[in-house]
Design an enzyme around this catalytic site. Sequence first.
Site, PDB file in Angstrom:
ATOM      1  N   ARG A 231       0.354  -0.141   3.134  1.00 13.37           N
ATOM      2  CA  ARG A 231      -0.743   0.502   2.398  1.00 13.37           C
ATOM      3  C   ARG A 231      -0.480   1.985   2.147  1.00 13.37           C
ATOM      4  O   ARG A 231      -1.415   2.780   2.034  1.00 13.37           O
ATOM      5  CB  ARG A 231      -2.062   0.331   3.145  1.00 13.37           C
ATOM      6  CG  ARG A 231      -2.534  -1.098   3.275  1.00 13.37           C
ATOM      7  CD  ARG A 231      -2.722  -1.754   1.918  1.00 13.37           C
ATOM      8  NE  ARG A 231      -3.422  -3.023   2.008  1.00 13.37           N
ATOM      9  CZ  ARG A 231      -3.572  -3.864   0.997  1.00 13.37           C
ATOM     10  NH1 ARG A 231      -3.019  -3.576  -0.166  1.00 13.37           N
ATOM     11  NH2 ARG A 231      -4.225  -4.989   1.140  1.00 13.37           N
ATOM     12  N   LYS A 234       3.296   2.662  -1.866  1.00 10.32           N
ATOM     13  CA  LYS A 234       4.680   2.592  -2.365  1.00 10.32           C
ATOM     14  C   LYS A 234       4.800   1.706  -3.598  1.00 10.32           C
ATOM     15  O   LYS A 234       5.534   2.037  -4.537  1.00 10.32           O
ATOM     16  CB  LYS A 234       5.622   2.124  -1.262  1.00 10.32           C
ATOM     17  CG  LYS A 234       5.318   0.756  -0.665  1.00 10.32           C
ATOM     18  CD  LYS A 234       6.232   0.452   0.504  1.00 10.32           C
ATOM     19  CE  LYS A 234       5.943  -0.938   1.071  1.00 10.32           C
ATOM     20  NZ  LYS A 234       4.558  -1.060   1.603  1.00 10.32           N
ATOM     21  N   HIS A 270      -1.895  -7.010  -7.343  1.00  2.79           N
ATOM     22  CA  HIS A 270      -0.661  -6.465  -7.922  1.00  2.79           C
ATOM     23  C   HIS A 270      -0.522  -6.880  -9.387  1.00  2.79           C
ATOM     24  O   HIS A 270      -0.167  -6.069 -10.243  1.00  2.79           O
ATOM     25  CB  HIS A 270       0.553  -6.955  -7.129  1.00  2.79           C
ATOM     26  CG  HIS A 270       0.830  -6.163  -5.894  1.00  2.79           C
ATOM     27  ND1 HIS A 270       1.980  -5.429  -5.724  1.00  2.79           N
ATOM     28  CD2 HIS A 270       0.100  -5.969  -4.771  1.00  2.79           C
ATOM     29  CE1 HIS A 270       1.961  -4.818  -4.547  1.00  2.79           C
ATOM     30  NE2 HIS A 270       0.832  -5.152  -3.951  1.00  2.79           N
TER      31      HIS A 270
END
Length: 399
Positions: A231, A234, A270
């Site tokens: 978390r 990155k 994502h």
Amino acid sequence: MELTLLGTGSPDGLPRHGCPCASCAAAVGEEARAATSLLIDGALLIDLTPGAAFAAARAGHSLVGVRQVLLSHPHAGPAVEFPAGLPAPGRVPDGRRLSLISGHRVRAVALDSPGTGYEVTGPDGPRLLYLPPGGAPAGLPDPAEPYDMVLLDVLGRPDALAALRASGAVGATTDVVAVHLDHTVPPGQELHRRLATAGARTVPDGRTLIVGEYHAVPDLPRRTLVLGGARSGKSLEAERRLAAFPDVLYVATSGIREGDPEWAARISAHRERRPGSWRTTETCDLTPLLAQDGPPLLIDCLALWLTDAMDSVDAWDDDKWAHGGERALRERVSALVAAVRATSRTVVAVSNEVGAGVVPATASGRRFRDELGRLNAAFAEECEQVLLVVAGQPLPLRG
């Protein structure tokens, strides 16, 4: 064609009046920005903003010779004082063309948001494209002729820059200048680093640029490794580094975990934040992808690739590890590193940084930690740029 940037900020400017945020606090000196306004060859003014006459005077220019004032978007900032002697400002209907007595030719470009973009061609032929805040062209010819300069909201609409690249309107020598900068941009040098990854730059208010004059386009690192803990941000940082490019191939090494709703939610989050033009492939077979020519690769992540590789050689079993498993894993890692060294593609890879945490309690856990550390070090050695993301802040380690 001479372009003077009377301002490079958002309609509210930077810093925003009365705002205590970090970006506003850091916006001093050359990082302070008035609302974006362009003065072209002293004859054409695009976007009349508060204090335009004083901004021009500070830059060593006058508005006396301005023959046309164009507006690109509804004004939402501080009240504008209309300098005496200027022609009445106006918007040009989409697609309409103007020919000015100064020899400049202007074409109004339709956008996907309220406002109008302007393509300006100078008397000697150089071409620039200016897009208002939050705007992207609604349609582009394919292929398009590259502009000499493009000015747009690079960080707010990276997809606009990606679309311009896809059409050919932004080429290898196009000078991409970021404007409409507001307090959502990162403060300090991080702003300039982030723009450089998009092949763009920004300049201080009052700077005069020559359209068509060669300017070194920021070097884009061809191979980048983004490290970080859980978390840390990155993956988001890796995605930002390719957001201004079309046709990115997102390589997901995570696979599917049946019966794990929390993992499915992570994967869905994502997917939702990726640009619609990106494609996704789920595989751990990275070497063939690196060997092929093609669009940029975003690999997320090496830690999961290593998990799959260790599974394939039974690395979790001490006896099998000692009798061939370790050697087999080394060969797979060496093949991956060699492929990264030889690839001609742009690559951004993500990996976990696990060496700073608690020492795992099991031998297999320590084995994974050690092997990931070795993989990260070997992969980083082949990259032009390496970043460590801590608390959402990217720290350059190389490049």
